[in-house]
Design a protein around this motif. Structure first.
Motif, PDB file in Angstrom:
ATOM      1  N   SER A  89      17.833 -10.417   1.186  1.00 50.51           N
ATOM      2  CA  SER A  89      19.240 -10.475   0.781  1.00 50.51           C
ATOM      3  C   SER A  89      19.440 -10.158  -0.690  1.00 50.51           C
ATOM      4  N   ASP A  90      18.377 -10.146  -1.462  1.00 56.16           N
ATOM      5  CA  ASP A  90      18.476  -9.879  -2.894  1.00 56.16           C
ATOM      6  C   ASP A  90      18.434  -8.371  -3.138  1.00 56.16           C
ATOM      7  N   ALA A  91      19.563  -7.826  -3.613  1.00 56.42           N
ATOM      8  CA  ALA A  91      19.651  -6.379  -3.837  1.00 56.42           C
ATOM      9  C   ALA A  91      18.605  -5.896  -4.834  1.00 56.42           C
ATOM     10  N   TRP A  92      18.155  -6.769  -5.730  1.00 59.69           N
ATOM     11  CA  TRP A  92      17.148  -6.372  -6.704  1.00 59.69           C
ATOM     12  C   TRP A  92      15.848  -5.976  -6.005  1.00 59.69           C
ATOM     13  N   ASN A  93      15.534  -6.664  -4.918  1.00 60.67           N
ATOM     14  CA  ASN A  93      14.299  -6.369  -4.191  1.00 60.67           C
ATOM     15  C   ASN A  93      14.340  -5.003  -3.513  1.00 60.67           C
ATOM     16  N   TYR A  94      15.538  -4.532  -3.181  1.00 63.77           N
ATOM     17  CA  TYR A  94      15.641  -3.215  -2.554  1.00 63.77           C
ATOM     18  C   TYR A  94      15.074  -2.137  -3.460  1.00 63.77           C
ATOM     19  N   LYS A  95      15.247  -2.330  -4.764  1.00 64.79           N
ATOM     20  CA  LYS A  95      14.843  -1.304  -5.724  1.00 64.79           C
ATOM     21  C   LYS A  95      13.371  -1.385  -6.103  1.00 64.79           C
ATOM     22  N   GLN A  96      12.733  -2.479  -5.751  1.00 65.70           N
ATOM     23  CA  GLN A  96      11.353  -2.672  -6.166  1.00 65.70           C
ATOM     24  C   GLN A  96      10.395  -1.786  -5.376  1.00 65.70           C
ATOM     25  N   VAL A  97       9.417  -1.231  -6.064  1.00 61.05           N
ATOM     26  CA  VAL A  97       8.341  -0.498  -5.400  1.00 61.05           C
ATOM     27  C   VAL A  97       7.462  -1.543  -4.727  1.00 61.05           C
ATOM     28  N   PRO A  98       7.382  -1.556  -3.416  1.00 58.62           N
ATOM     29  CA  PRO A  98       6.766  -2.677  -2.700  1.00 58.62           C
ATOM     30  C   PRO A  98       5.260  -2.812  -2.873  1.00 58.62           C
ATOM     31  N   ILE A  99       4.557  -1.709  -3.179  1.00 64.99           N
ATOM     32  CA  ILE A  99       3.100  -1.761  -3.331  1.00 64.99           C
ATOM     33  C   ILE A  99       2.689  -1.002  -4.573  1.00 64.99           C
ATOM     34  N   SER A 100       1.456  -1.155  -4.958  1.00 65.69           N
ATOM     35  CA  SER A 100       0.914  -0.367  -6.052  1.00 65.69           C
ATOM     36  C   SER A 100       0.789   1.090  -5.622  1.00 65.69           C
ATOM     37  N   LEU A 101       1.157   1.998  -6.505  1.00 63.54           N
ATOM     38  CA  LEU A 101       1.097   3.421  -6.189  1.00 63.54           C
ATOM     39  C   LEU A 101      -0.153   4.080  -6.765  1.00 63.54           C
ATOM     40  N   SER A 102      -1.120   3.257  -7.168  1.00 58.25           N
ATOM     41  CA  SER A 102      -2.316   3.802  -7.818  1.00 58.25           C
ATOM     42  C   SER A 102      -3.135   4.681  -6.880  1.00 58.25           C
ATOM     43  N   HIS A 103      -3.021   4.429  -5.571  1.00 57.26           N
ATOM     44  CA  HIS A 103      -3.802   5.211  -4.605  1.00 57.26           C
ATOM     45  C   HIS A 103      -3.091   6.489  -4.163  1.00 57.26           C
ATOM     46  N   LEU A 104      -1.821   6.621  -4.546  1.00 58.21           N
ATOM     47  CA  LEU A 104      -1.073   7.823  -4.163  1.00 58.21           C
ATOM     48  C   LEU A 104      -1.457   8.989  -5.071  1.00 58.21           C
ATOM     49  N   MET A 105      -1.631  10.163  -4.493  1.00 58.93           N
ATOM     50  CA  MET A 105      -1.976  11.353  -5.269  1.00 58.93           C
ATOM     51  C   MET A 105      -0.757  12.199  -5.602  1.00 58.93           C
ATOM     52  N   THR A 106       0.421  11.762  -5.141  1.00 58.55           N
ATOM     53  CA  THR A 106       1.665  12.473  -5.421  1.00 58.55           C
ATOM     54  C   THR A 106       2.740  11.462  -5.803  1.00 58.55           C
ATOM     55  N   ASP A 107       3.860  11.960  -6.344  1.00 58.22           N
ATOM     56  CA  ASP A 107       4.952  11.058  -6.716  1.00 58.22           C
ATOM     57  C   ASP A 107       5.637  10.476  -5.492  1.00 58.22           C
ATOM     58  N   SER A 108       5.697  11.250  -4.419  1.00 55.89           N
ATOM     59  CA  SER A 108       6.387  10.790  -3.211  1.00 55.89           C
ATOM     60  C   SER A 108       5.384  10.225  -2.209  1.00 55.89           C
ATOM     61  N   PHE A 109       5.913   9.461  -1.255  1.00 56.69           N
ATOM     62  CA  PHE A 109       5.077   8.914  -0.182  1.00 56.69           C
ATOM     63  C   PHE A 109       5.047   9.864   1.013  1.00 56.69           C
ATOM     64  N   LEU A 131      13.808   1.186   1.195  1.00 59.13           N
ATOM     65  CA  LEU A 131      14.226  -0.043   0.542  1.00 59.13           C
ATOM     66  C   LEU A 131      13.060  -1.013   0.433  1.00 59.13           C
ATOM     67  N   GLY A 132      12.957  -1.653  -0.723  1.00 61.23           N
ATOM     68  CA  GLY A 132      11.955  -2.685  -0.900  1.00 61.23           C
ATOM     69  C   GLY A 132      12.194  -3.837   0.061  1.00 61.23           C
ATOM     70  N   ASP A 133      11.130  -4.523   0.449  1.00 59.34           N
ATOM     71  CA  ASP A 133      11.164  -5.634   1.406  1.00 59.34           C
ATOM     72  C   ASP A 133      11.535  -5.172   2.806  1.00 59.34           C
ATOM     73  N   THR A 134      11.390  -3.855   3.063  1.00 59.09           N
ATOM     74  CA  THR A 134      11.428  -3.354   4.433  1.00 59.09           C
ATOM     75  C   THR A 134      10.097  -2.648   4.678  1.00 59.09           C
ATOM     76  N   SER A 135       9.789  -2.346   5.925  1.00 59.81           N
ATOM     77  CA  SER A 135       8.491  -1.751   6.261  1.00 59.81           C
ATOM     78  C   SER A 135       8.323  -0.389   5.598  1.00 59.81           C
ATOM     79  N   ILE A 136       7.087  -0.098   5.227  1.00 61.63           N
ATOM     80  CA  ILE A 136       6.749   1.244   4.754  1.00 61.63           C
ATOM     81  C   ILE A 136       6.408   2.075   5.986  1.00 61.63           C
ATOM     82  N   PRO A 137       6.956   3.288   6.102  1.00 59.22           N
ATOM     83  CA  PRO A 137       6.822   4.044   7.353  1.00 59.22           C
ATOM     84  C   PRO A 137       5.425   4.595   7.617  1.00 59.22           C
ATOM     85  N   ILE A 138       4.636   3.789   8.346  1.00 54.40           N
ATOM     86  CA  ILE A 138       3.346   4.272   8.846  1.00 54.40           C
ATOM     87  C   ILE A 138       3.242   4.034  10.359  1.00 54.40           C
ATOM     88  N   GLY A 139       4.315   3.524  10.955  1.00 49.20           N
ATOM     89  CA  GLY A 139       4.313   3.258  12.382  1.00 49.20           C
ATOM     90  C   GLY A 139       3.741   1.891  12.707  1.00 49.20           C
TER      91      GLY A 139
END
Length: 335
Positions: free
Chosen positions: A102-122, A152-160
């Protein structure tokens, strides 16, 4: 006279540039997005992974002992640190009941560390019925939303997987970019594709709804389902008065590489939309169509004005040239 004509030409040119600038900007933004998506595909070898995943799925589908989730996970995915981090995160928010949602601030948060990503996008999301393919970012920050679609932060990341619902938000038009502007073209049964670092997943539009911005429960995880939910503002140019939702369920029969692949289709949305609470909302399509028509009419008027001015100047110079030539004719009067 010359000064006034020069000023009129300048003003017409300024008007033409003003009308065409949004289209030029849209074209440039689309090219940048295409380049970013192509870079993502090459970095993660998406085409090869999609082919391998499809072959594995066909082989495993005949083995009754394999569950659907087990079929999705290749050995590379199981040993992938980023995949495990996403998997743990999705499980965590499901078990917690998304208490902070319910906290709109959490929507904007990056939910995980992006250190393992090799690109800016997921990855990216492709919506054939809308003719859109947008880069997909984690966290609905202003920066991410200005570049494409965002989870949105605090929702599932799309991996199925079951007990997941990735809520993917997009502006309803933003600084000349369409994003989710034409979301009402989507109808039940249409395909939506999400590509992440491990391949492409297929989803089918299951239902459409309109909610109030405070109704967070409407976009939470649904027990046992593998979902994504598209979210944008409604109506168009309303500054977020309501939220337009498109619920999509996993359906691999809509594989991009299969015979059921969809293409962009002409579809006229209904004039009104009935939400799940029974409220009737007006469609945004008439407003969007009016805006488009006004722009086209304005552009035609400017082009006509430019053509008229050019023809008028040509005729003017021809007349001056003829008059000048007549003045220089020799005097043939007999003496």
């Amino acid at each position: 006279m010359m000064i006034r004509k020069f000023i009129s030409i300048v003003l017409i040119c300024i008007g033409l540039v003003s009308f065409t600038y949004p289209d030029i900007k849209t074209w440039y933004a689309d090219k940048q997005s295409e380049q970013e998506i192509e870079s993502f595909n090459q970095t993660y070898h998406i085409e090869q992974k999609d082919k391998e995943n499809e072959e594995n799925s066909q082989e495993l589908s005949i083995k009754e002992s394999q569950t659907s989730e087990q079929q999705e996970k290749s050995e590379d995915m199981i040993n992938d640190a980023l995949y495990q981090e996403v998997l743990n995160y999705n499980q965590q928010i499901y078990e917690s009941g998304q208490n902070d949602f319910s906290d709109a601030w959490n929507y904007k948060q990056v939910p995980i560390s992006l250190s393992h990503l090799m690109t800016d996008s997921f990855g990216y999301i492709e919506i054939p019925a809308m003719g859109e393919k947008l880069s997909l970012y984690l966290g609905a920050t202003d920066m991410n939303m200005a570049k494409g679609a965002a989870v949105l932060g605090d929702t599932s990341i799309p991996i199925g997987g079951s007990n997941t619902n990735a809520v993917i938000a997009g502006h309803r038009g933003w600084k000349s970019q369409k994003f989710f502007k034409y979301i009402e073209k989507l109808k039940v049964g249409d395909a939506v594709y999400v590509t992440n670092p491990w391949g492409t997943m297929s989803y089918r539009v299951e239902s459409i709804d309109i909610i109030r911005p405070t109704d967070g429960d409407a976009i939470k995880i649904q027990e046992g389902k593998d979902m994504i939910t598209l979210l944008t503002c409604h109506p168009y140019r309303s500054h977020g008065k309501y939220r337009y939702l498109v619920y999509c369920i996993r359906d691999e029969s809509l594989s991009k590489h299969g015979e059921t692949q969809q293409v962009e289709q002409k579809y006229t949305p209904p004039e009104t939309i009935k939400a799940s609470d029974g409220i009737i909302y007006p469609s945004s399509e008439p407003d969007i169509d009016t805006e488009t028509s006004i722009r086209k009419i304005g552009l035609v008027v400017i082009i006509i004005a430019i053509v008229y001015t050019i023809i008028n100047r040509i005729l003017y110079y021809r007349k001056r040239k003829k008059e000048s030539k007549d003045e220089r004719l020799p005097n043939l009067t007999s003496r």
